[in-house]
Design a protein around this motif. Structure first.
Motif, PDB file in Angstrom:
ATOM      1  N   SER A 160      -5.014  30.961   3.007  1.00 27.77           N
ATOM      2  CA  SER A 160      -4.351  29.650   3.121  1.00 27.77           C
ATOM      3  C   SER A 160      -2.856  29.825   3.369  1.00 27.77           C
ATOM      4  CB  SER A 160      -4.593  28.825   1.856  1.00 27.77           C
ATOM      5  OG  SER A 160      -3.901  29.357   0.730  1.00 27.77           O
ATOM      6  N   TRP A 161      -2.261  30.865   2.796  1.00 26.14           N
ATOM      7  CA  TRP A 161      -0.844  31.140   3.046  1.00 26.14           C
ATOM      8  C   TRP A 161      -0.639  31.615   4.483  1.00 26.14           C
ATOM      9  CZ3 TRP A 161       3.373  29.762   0.537  1.00 26.14           C
ATOM     10  CH2 TRP A 161       3.268  29.412  -0.833  1.00 26.14           C
ATOM     11  N   SER A 162      -1.582  32.380   4.997  1.00 27.74           N
ATOM     12  CA  SER A 162      -1.491  32.807   6.400  1.00 27.74           C
ATOM     13  C   SER A 162      -1.556  31.605   7.325  1.00 27.74           C
ATOM     14  CB  SER A 162      -2.622  33.791   6.727  1.00 27.74           C
ATOM     15  OG  SER A 162      -2.498  34.985   5.992  1.00 27.74           O
ATOM     16  N   SER A 163      -2.437  30.655   7.013  1.00 23.93           N
ATOM     17  CA  SER A 163      -2.550  29.439   7.819  1.00 23.93           C
ATOM     18  C   SER A 163      -1.260  28.631   7.761  1.00 23.93           C
ATOM     19  CB  SER A 163      -3.719  28.587   7.331  1.00 23.93           C
ATOM     20  OG  SER A 163      -4.945  29.277   7.478  1.00 23.93           O
ATOM     21  N   LEU A 164      -0.655  28.573   6.572  1.00 21.71           N
ATOM     22  CA  LEU A 164       0.602  27.847   6.428  1.00 21.71           C
ATOM     23  C   LEU A 164       1.725  28.540   7.190  1.00 21.71           C
ATOM     24  CD1 LEU A 164       2.229  25.545   5.169  1.00 21.71           C
ATOM     25  CD2 LEU A 164       2.534  26.961   3.111  1.00 21.71           C
ATOM     26  N   ALA A 165       1.705  29.884   7.184  1.00 14.97           N
ATOM     27  CA  ALA A 165       2.725  30.642   7.915  1.00 14.97           C
ATOM     28  C   ALA A 165       2.625  30.362   9.418  1.00 14.97           C
ATOM     29  CB  ALA A 165       2.592  32.131   7.635  1.00 14.97           C
ATOM     30  N   ASN A 166       1.411  30.129   9.911  1.00 23.08           N
ATOM     31  CA  ASN A 166       1.215  29.827  11.331  1.00 23.08           C
ATOM     32  C   ASN A 166       1.638  28.409  11.688  1.00 23.08           C
ATOM     33  OD1 ASN A 166       0.139  32.372  11.860  1.00 23.08           O
ATOM     34  ND2 ASN A 166      -1.954  31.721  11.363  1.00 23.08           N
ATOM     35  N   ASN A 167       1.666  27.523  10.684  1.00 18.35           N
ATOM     36  CA  ASN A 167       2.028  26.127  10.930  1.00 18.35           C
ATOM     37  C   ASN A 167       2.823  25.603   9.742  1.00 18.35           C
ATOM     38  OD1 ASN A 167       2.222  23.576  12.006  1.00 18.35           O
ATOM     39  ND2 ASN A 167       0.026  23.119  11.871  1.00 18.35           N
ATOM     40  N   PRO A 168       4.070  26.063   9.586  1.00 15.73           N
ATOM     41  CA  PRO A 168       4.856  25.760   8.375  1.00 15.73           C
ATOM     42  C   PRO A 168       5.230  24.298   8.204  1.00 15.73           C
ATOM     43  CG  PRO A 168       6.214  26.856  10.002  1.00 15.73           C
ATOM     44  CD  PRO A 168       4.826  26.911  10.531  1.00 15.73           C
ATOM     45  N   GLU A 169       5.104  23.503   9.243  1.00 20.80           N
ATOM     46  CA  GLU A 169       5.461  22.096   9.127  1.00 20.80           C
ATOM     47  C   GLU A 169       4.266  21.221   8.731  1.00 20.80           C
ATOM     48  OE1 GLU A 169       8.628  21.462   9.521  1.00 20.80           O
ATOM     49  OE2 GLU A 169       9.008  23.544  10.102  1.00 20.80           O
ATOM     50  N   SER A 170       3.093  21.812   8.630  1.00 13.50           N
ATOM     51  CA  SER A 170       1.865  21.045   8.424  1.00 13.50           C
ATOM     52  C   SER A 170       1.697  20.618   6.962  1.00 13.50           C
ATOM     53  CB  SER A 170       0.649  21.866   8.863  1.00 13.50           C
ATOM     54  OG  SER A 170      -0.551  21.248   8.475  1.00 13.50           O
ATOM     55  N   ASP A 171       1.523  19.324   6.759  1.00  8.57           N
ATOM     56  CA  ASP A 171       1.254  18.810   5.415  1.00  8.57           C
ATOM     57  C   ASP A 171      -0.138  19.222   4.944  1.00  8.57           C
ATOM     58  OD1 ASP A 171       3.715  17.592   5.219  1.00  8.57           O
ATOM     59  OD2 ASP A 171       2.997  15.675   6.031  1.00  8.57           O
ATOM     60  N   SER A 172      -1.091  19.211   5.862  1.00 10.52           N
ATOM     61  CA  SER A 172      -2.462  19.581   5.481  1.00 10.52           C
ATOM     62  C   SER A 172      -2.545  21.054   5.096  1.00 10.52           C
ATOM     63  CB  SER A 172      -3.434  19.279   6.626  1.00 10.52           C
ATOM     64  OG  SER A 172      -3.107  20.039   7.789  1.00 10.52           O
ATOM     65  N   ALA A 173      -1.765  21.908   5.770  1.00 11.49           N
ATOM     66  CA  ALA A 173      -1.748  23.339   5.420  1.00 11.49           C
ATOM     67  C   ALA A 173      -1.137  23.536   4.036  1.00 11.49           C
ATOM     68  CB  ALA A 173      -0.952  24.121   6.462  1.00 11.49           C
ATOM     69  N   ARG A 174      -0.107  22.732   3.718  1.00 12.79           N
ATOM     70  CA  ARG A 174       0.479  22.806   2.372  1.00 12.79           C
ATOM     71  C   ARG A 174      -0.531  22.336   1.316  1.00 12.79           C
ATOM     72  NH1 ARG A 174       5.236  22.878   5.037  1.00 12.79           N
ATOM     73  NH2 ARG A 174       7.024  23.728   3.873  1.00 12.79           N
ATOM     74  N   GLU A 189      15.426  30.344   4.794  1.00 13.96           N
ATOM     75  CA  GLU A 189      16.745  29.742   4.923  1.00 13.96           C
ATOM     76  C   GLU A 189      16.615  28.231   4.860  1.00 13.96           C
ATOM     77  OE1 GLU A 189      19.174  31.135   8.146  1.00 13.96           O
ATOM     78  OE2 GLU A 189      18.036  33.021   8.246  1.00 13.96           O
ATOM     79  N   SER A 190      17.703  27.595   4.430  1.00 18.65           N
ATOM     80  CA  SER A 190      17.701  26.142   4.303  1.00 18.65           C
ATOM     81  C   SER A 190      17.880  25.476   5.665  1.00 18.65           C
ATOM     82  CB  SER A 190      18.828  25.698   3.359  1.00 18.65           C
ATOM     83  OG  SER A 190      18.892  24.294   3.285  1.00 18.65           O
ATOM     84  N   ASP A 191      17.167  24.378   5.863  1.00 21.94           N
ATOM     85  CA  ASP A 191      17.312  23.541   7.056  1.00 21.94           C
ATOM     86  C   ASP A 191      17.005  24.284   8.353  1.00 21.94           C
ATOM     87  OD1 ASP A 191      18.094  21.397   5.448  1.00 21.94           O
ATOM     88  OD2 ASP A 191      20.207  22.036   5.507  1.00 21.94           O
ATOM     89  N   VAL A 192      16.085  25.225   8.287  1.00 17.83           N
ATOM     90  CA  VAL A 192      15.639  25.921   9.494  1.00 17.83           C
ATOM     91  C   VAL A 192      14.181  25.554   9.715  1.00 17.83           C
ATOM     92  CG1 VAL A 192      15.293  28.125  10.662  1.00 17.83           C
ATOM     93  CG2 VAL A 192      17.248  27.816   9.112  1.00 17.83           C
ATOM     94  N   ARG A 193      13.952  24.613  10.594  1.00 20.69           N
ATOM     95  CA  ARG A 193      12.595  24.124  10.812  1.00 20.69           C
ATOM     96  C   ARG A 193      11.791  25.159  11.617  1.00 20.69           C
ATOM     97  NH1 ARG A 193      12.139  19.244   8.961  1.00 20.69           N
ATOM     98  NH2 ARG A 193      10.083  18.980   9.914  1.00 20.69           N
ATOM     99  N   GLY A 194      10.517  25.263  11.246  1.00 19.57           N
ATOM    100  CA  GLY A 194       9.641  26.211  11.921  1.00 19.57           C
ATOM    101  C   GLY A 194       9.699  27.617  11.353  1.00 19.57           C
ATOM    102  N   ASP A 195      10.621  27.842  10.400  1.00 19.90           N
ATOM    103  CA  ASP A 195      10.721  29.171   9.787  1.00 19.90           C
ATOM    104  C   ASP A 195       9.605  29.339   8.758  1.00 19.90           C
ATOM    105  OD1 ASP A 195      11.441  31.613   8.819  1.00 19.90           O
ATOM    106  OD2 ASP A 195      13.180  30.878   7.680  1.00 19.90           O
ATOM    107  N   SER A 196       8.831  30.404   8.868  1.00 23.24           N
ATOM    108  CA  SER A 196       7.704  30.649   7.943  1.00 23.24           C
ATOM    109  C   SER A 196       7.831  32.009   7.254  1.00 23.24           C
ATOM    110  CB  SER A 196       6.379  30.575   8.702  1.00 23.24           C
ATOM    111  OG  SER A 196       6.318  31.599   9.701  1.00 23.24           O
ATOM    112  N   THR A 197       9.067  32.504   7.161  1.00 18.33           N
ATOM    113  CA  THR A 197       9.289  33.850   6.604  1.00 18.33           C
ATOM    114  C   THR A 197       8.750  33.977   5.184  1.00 18.33           C
ATOM    115  OG1 THR A 197      11.308  34.031   7.937  1.00 18.33           O
ATOM    116  CG2 THR A 197      11.015  35.615   6.139  1.00 18.33           C
ATOM    117  N   SER A 198       9.047  33.002   4.323  1.00 12.71           N
ATOM    118  CA  SER A 198       8.601  33.069   2.925  1.00 12.71           C
ATOM    119  C   SER A 198       7.078  32.954   2.828  1.00 12.71           C
ATOM    120  CB  SER A 198       9.259  31.954   2.108  1.00 12.71           C
ATOM    121  OG  SER A 198      10.639  32.174   1.983  1.00 12.71           O
TER     122      SER A 198
END
Length: 446
Positions: A112-126, A340-349
Motif C-alpha cells: 500500500s505504501w508502494s502504491s501511495l509512492a506511485n500516486n502521492p496525491e491520491s486520497d484513496s491511496a492514503r 520537503e514542504s509544499d512540494v507536490r508530487g514528491d513521494s520520497t518519504s
C-alpha cells in the motif's frame, strides 16, 4: 512307606494341585486384563515332601528391567505427545500460510505504501495505507491475544496435571501401606499400573523394597516411601510484560522440583520457554516495525505541509498495544509522503517507508524475514516433536511386546498346564481313594 504317610502325601498333592488349578484358572480369566501379571506355581515343595503350598509358592512373573525401561520411555512419550499437541496449537494461532496471516498482511501493508509512492496525491491511496495499517494492527493484536490465551490455558492445564499427579501419589501411598501389611499380587499389579500412569505425567525414579513397597522420587525429592507421601503444588509468577512462569514445588518442605519429562515436563517447557519466546519475537517485530516507520514518517510532510507526526503510536511496547496514531486514524490526509514542504508530487518519504520492508532491522533480517524465520522454527519443532513422538511410541510398543512375552498370559500354555494339573489332581484323588479302600480292607480283616 506307611499307609498314613501315603495318605498324607496324597492329600498334600490334592490340595497343592487344586491351588495350581485355581492359579491357572485365574491367569486364563485375566488374559485380557490390563496390567495383570501372570502367576506361576512352585510344586517343588511337594516333591521334596514338605508341607502344603503356601502363598510364597505362587509368584508373579516379572522383569524389573523391562518395567523400568517402559516407565522411562513413557516419560519421553508423554512429553513429546504433549509438545506436539501444543505446538500445533501455536501453528493454528499464527494461521500461516493464509491470507489472514501476519506475513500476508505485512506484505499488503508495504504494497500500500508502494502504491501511495506511485500516486502521492491520491486520497484513496492514503485511505488504503491507513486501512492496511489498521488491519496490521488488528493482526498483531490478535496474535498477541491468542498466544497469551494459549499460555494462560497451558498454566491451567499445568495445575490440572499436578492435581492428577497428586491423586496418583495418594493412591500409590495407600497401596504401599496395604502391601506393607499384607503383600498381594493383585495389589502389586495395581501399583505397577499406577506407576506406569504416573511415569507418563512426570519423570520419576522408582525403587522397590524387599517388602514389595516402592520409593518414588521426582527431581531428587521423595514423593512416596512406605508410609510417607508428599504432594506437589504449582507456583506461578507474572512479569512486567504479562507473561507467566510456572514452578513446581513440594507441599511438604517447599522444595523446587525440576520436571524435564512426562506430560508435565512438556507443558512446563512450552509454558515457560517456547510460547514466551514466540510472544517476545512478535513483540520485537511490532516494536521494530513501528519505530522504523515512525522515524521516516515523522520527518516527512503531508499535503498540508505539516510534519512531525507519527504514523503509529509512539508508546508501542509490543503486539498487544500496536496501533496507528490517533491523528492518522482519524484523518488519512495527514499521512506524510514528501521529504520537503509544499512540494507536490514528491513521494520520497512514502517510497522510503515502502523500502523499509527490505531493511535488516532485526538480528540482521527484515521484519518479514524475521517473522518467517519464527514460523519456520515453529513448523520444524512440530515436525521434530511428531517424529520423536512416533519413534517413542514404537519403542514403548516394542518394550510392551517384550514384557507381554514374559509376563503376559498365553492361553495355549495355560490350557496345557491346566490339563496337567487336573490330571495330577485326579491321580491324587484316586490315590486317596485307593488308600481308603486299602485301610477298609485291613480293618475288615481284624
Amino acid at each position: 512307606m506307611s499307609i498314613s504317610n501315603i495318605f498324607e502325601t496324597s492329600k498334600r498333592s490334592l490340595l497343592n494341585h487344586q491351588s495350581a488349578i485355581n492359579t491357572t484358572a485365574k491367569n486364563i480369566a485375566n488374559v485380557y486384563t490390563d496390567g495383570y501379571t501372570r502367576r506361576t506355581v512352585d510344586l517343588s515343595n511337594l516333591s521334596l515332601g514338605f508341607g502344603n503350598m503356601s502363598e510364597d509358592s505362587i509368584s508373579r512373573v516379572k522383569n524389573q528391567f523391562l518395567d523400568n525401561q517402559i516407565w522411562y520411555e513413557n516419560q519421553a512419550l508423554g512429553k513429546e505427545s504433549m509438545s506436539e499437541m501444543l505446538l500445533k496449537q501455536v501453528e493454528t494461532a499464527f494461521g500461516e500460510p493464509d491470507d489472514s496471516g501476519l506475513a500476508s498482511i505485512m506484505t499488503e501493508f508495504w504494497n500500500s505504501w508502494s502504491s501511495l509512492a506511485n500516486n502521492p496525491e491520491s486520497d484513496s491511496a492514503r485511505s488504503l495505507v491507513r486501512d492496511k495499517g489498521v488491519l496490521l494492527s488488528n493482526t498483531f493484536n490478535r496474535l498477541d491475544k491468542n498466544l497469551k490465551n494459549l499460555q494462560k490455558q497451558t498454566g491451567i492445564e499445568i495445575q490440572q496435571k499436578v492435581n492428577e499427579i497428586n491423586q496418583l501419589v495418594t493412591q500409590l501411598g495407600t497401596i504401599n501401606k496395604h502391601i506393607d501389611t499384607h503383600r498381594s499380587g493383585d495389589l502389586i499389579d495395581q501399583r505397577d499400573v499406577l506407576l506406569s500412569e504416573l511415569a507418563s505425567k512426570i519423570d520419576i525414579q522408582v525403587t522397590e523394597n524387599p517388602s514389595g513397597t516402592v520409593e518414588v522420587l521426582a527431581g531428587g525429592h521423595i514423593l512416596i516411601s512406605e508410609n510417607y507421601t508428599n504432594q506437589l503444588k504449582t507456583v506461578m509468577t507474572q512479569d512486567n510484560n504479562g507473561l507467566f512462569h510456572s514452578n513446581i514445588k513440594t507441599i511438604q518442605g517447599n522444595k523446587s522440583i525440576e520436571v524435564i519429562s512426562g506430560e508435565l515436563g512438556g507443558l512446563l517447557e512450552f509454558h515457560n520457554i517456547h510460547v514466551s519466546s514466540y510472544i517476545n519475537s512478535i513483540n520485537e517485530s511490532a516494536v521494530s516495525l513501528s519505530n522504523e516507520v515512525n522515524k521516516v514518517h515523522i520527518k516527512g510532510f503531508n499535503l498540508t505541509g505539516l510534519s512531525g507526526l507519527n504514523f503509529f503510536k509512539d508508546t508501542i511496547s509490543g503486539a498487544g498495544d500496536f496501533s496507528l496514531s490517533a491523528e492518522i486514524l482519524s484523518d488519512s490526509s495527514l499521512i506524510a509522503t514528501s521529504s520537503e514542504s509544499d512540494v507536490r508530487g514528491d513521494s520520497t518519504s512514502a517510497q522510503a517507508i515502502a523500502e523499509l520492508q527490505y531493511d535488516e532491522i532485526i538480528n540482521g533480517r527484515s521484519v518479514l524475514d524475521n517473522y518467517n524465520s519464527l514460523i519456520a522454527d515453529v513448523g520444524n519443532r512440530v515436525q521434530e516433536a511428531t517424529f520423536i513422538r512416533q519413534n517413542q511410541k514404537k519403542i514403548v510398543q516394542q518394550l510392551q511386546i517384550q514384557k507381554a512375552s514374559v509376563t503376559g498370559v498365553s492361553l495355549d500354555e495355560e490350557m496345557t498346564q491346566l490339563i496337567q494339573f487336573e490330571q495330577a489332581y485326579g491321580a491324587a484323588a484316586k490315590m486317596i481313594s485307593t488308600v481308603d479302600e486299602l485301610m477298609q480292607t485291613i480293618l475288615s480283616l481284624g
